[in-house]
Design an enzyme around this catalytic site. Structure first.
Site, PDB file in Angstrom:
ATOM      1  N   ASP A 142      -3.792 -12.285   5.439  1.00 38.66           N
ATOM      2  CA  ASP A 142      -2.701 -11.322   5.222  1.00 38.66           C
ATOM      3  C   ASP A 142      -1.814 -11.231   6.462  1.00 38.66           C
ATOM      4  O   ASP A 142      -0.712 -10.704   6.393  1.00 38.66           O
ATOM      5  CB  ASP A 142      -3.294  -9.928   4.954  1.00 38.66           C
ATOM      6  CG  ASP A 142      -3.039  -9.461   3.530  1.00 38.66           C
ATOM      7  OD1 ASP A 142      -2.204 -10.083   2.841  1.00 38.66           O
ATOM      8  OD2 ASP A 142      -3.673  -8.465   3.122  1.00 38.66           O
ATOM      9  N   GLN A 196      -7.728  -4.936   0.453  1.00 41.88           N
ATOM     10  CA  GLN A 196      -6.560  -4.382  -0.232  1.00 41.88           C
ATOM     11  C   GLN A 196      -6.212  -3.001   0.332  1.00 41.88           C
ATOM     12  O   GLN A 196      -7.061  -2.115   0.415  1.00 41.88           O
ATOM     13  CB  GLN A 196      -6.839  -4.291  -1.745  1.00 41.88           C
ATOM     14  CG  GLN A 196      -5.679  -3.802  -2.574  1.00 41.88           C
ATOM     15  CD  GLN A 196      -4.490  -4.777  -2.588  1.00 41.88           C
ATOM     16  OE1 GLN A 196      -4.665  -5.994  -2.677  1.00 41.88           O
ATOM     17  NE2 GLN A 196      -3.292  -4.235  -2.478  1.00 41.88           N
ATOM     18  N   LYS A 219      -4.627 -11.641  -7.844  1.00 43.10           N
ATOM     19  CA  LYS A 219      -4.894 -12.522  -6.701  1.00 43.10           C
ATOM     20  C   LYS A 219      -6.112 -13.405  -7.006  1.00 43.10           C
ATOM     21  O   LYS A 219      -6.097 -14.617  -6.759  1.00 43.10           O
ATOM     22  CB  LYS A 219      -5.167 -11.696  -5.440  1.00 43.10           C
ATOM     23  CG  LYS A 219      -3.892 -11.147  -4.813  1.00 43.10           C
ATOM     24  CD  LYS A 219      -4.180 -10.102  -3.753  1.00 43.10           C
ATOM     25  CE  LYS A 219      -2.883  -9.439  -3.308  1.00 43.10           C
ATOM     26  NZ  LYS A 219      -3.074  -8.254  -2.468  1.00 43.10           N
TER      27      LYS A 219
END
Ligand code: NDP
Length: 296
Positions: free
Chosen positions: A121, A98, A54
């Site tokens: 997200d 994460q 990422k």
């Protein structure tokens, strides 16, 4: 006849190129780079790979990457303080923590601490709610990537029967919501669904997000259907090594489907591309700048 294999990797690469153009235009207009912060707690090897890819993709797209790797024994208070700092940092447009977090850290509490307007997200309950009621917010990356692939391939989805297998908050539920919003008729299947093969056979569109290697057989697919395989499962290969397979038995399904995504190289590459897309959208919104409606 063999199905069209949907080239998710190539589509994602083109999307990343367009994001790069917008990222450079953003920097020219504002004098700063759009920024994505990624926080990893612990040393889960799969998460480390995701986080590093990422960060690499963020830099390649001309955006600023803020990376934080915290030890597995990080306290909840320390992690929440880091999130608060990133919420307050004007150079950060997107924040991603994460998952999964190590035991002892409350994922819901941590995700809820992210500013919803930086929650690229799309996991914050405010963004889940915005998606449900049709307000502008952030949509989870994997289902939004699936919708982009479907629209690119099929155009108007109106009136089609869609079957989503899986009802997680990060894939199945938002996927179903997006498909309803695209005027399809949606069935959500899960582990308690009866006669799953018959249910799946209704689908002009099938999205498999189950986490069970090759569970969806070719005989479950309606001839000509479009099949998107979200699953990523590592299984043992014949040579004793491991390989990745999806939730769909690809070789069988491709003989029946009209189009199908491979694993790897199908849905997977879309997830990071959409994360970058959500970040640049956030940057434009936060600066009060216009981004053409269908630009990305
Ligand atoms: P979850 O484990 O959170 O959810 C799985 C869903 O599948 C649940 O709703 C579960 O039902 C359902 N399910 C499990 N077994 C069966 C079964 N035998 N029959 C019918 N339904 C079943 O998984 P995620 O949604 O997080 O992920 C799904 C897959 O997608 C995984 O392989 C994951 O690795 C992959 N993934 C890929 C991404 C990408 O970038 N391509 C991103 C995110 C995930 P129930 O609710 O009843 O338990």
């Amino acid at each position: 006849m063999s199905a069209t294999v949907i080239q998710g990797k190539a589509f994602a690469a083109r999307l990343r190129d367009r994001i790069g153009d917008h990222a450079h235009a953003f920097e020219a207009k504002t004098g700063r780079k759009a920024g994505l912060a990624v926080v990893l707690v612990g040393q889960d090897p799969a998460s480390q790979v995701y986080v590093r890819s990422k960060a690499k993709a963020t830099v390649e797209a001309g955006m600023g990457s803020f990376e934080f790797e915290l030890p597995a024994d990080t306290s909840e208070a320390t992690l929440l303080a880091r999130v608060a700092e990133l919420n307050a940092n004007p150079d950060v447009d997107g924040i991603l923590v994460q998952l999964p977090l190590p035991n002892g850290l409350d994922e819901l509490k941590v995700i809820s601490a992210i500013d919803p307007d930086k929650d690229v997200d799309g996991f914050h309950v405010i963004n889940a709610g915005r998606l449900c009621v049709g307000q502008k917010g952030f949509v989870p990356c994997t289902p939004l990537g699936c919708l982009m692939l479907l629209k690119d391939l099929l155009g108007d989805l109106s009136g089609k029967e869609a079957v989503v297998i899986g009802r997680s908050n990060i894939v199945g539920r938002p996927m179903a919501q997006l498909l309803v919003d695209a005027d399809t008729t949606v069935t959500i299947a899960h582990s308690k669904t009866r006669n799953l093969p018959d249910v799946v056979r209704r689908g002009d569109i099938v999205i498999a997000a189950v986490g069970q290697p090759e569970m969806v057989r070719g005989s479950w697919i309606k001839p000509g259907a479009t099949v998107l395989d979200v699953g990523i499962n590592r299984v043992e290969a014949e040579d004793g090594k491991t390989r990745l397979v999806g939730d769909v038995a690809f070789d069988e399904a491709r003989e029946v489907a009209g189009a199908i995504t491979p694993v790897p190289g199908g849905v997977g590459p879309m997830t990071i591309a959409v994360l970058l897309r959500n970040t640049i959208v956030s940057a434009y919104r936060r600066e009060g700048l216009e981004l053409a409606k269908d630009a990305l």
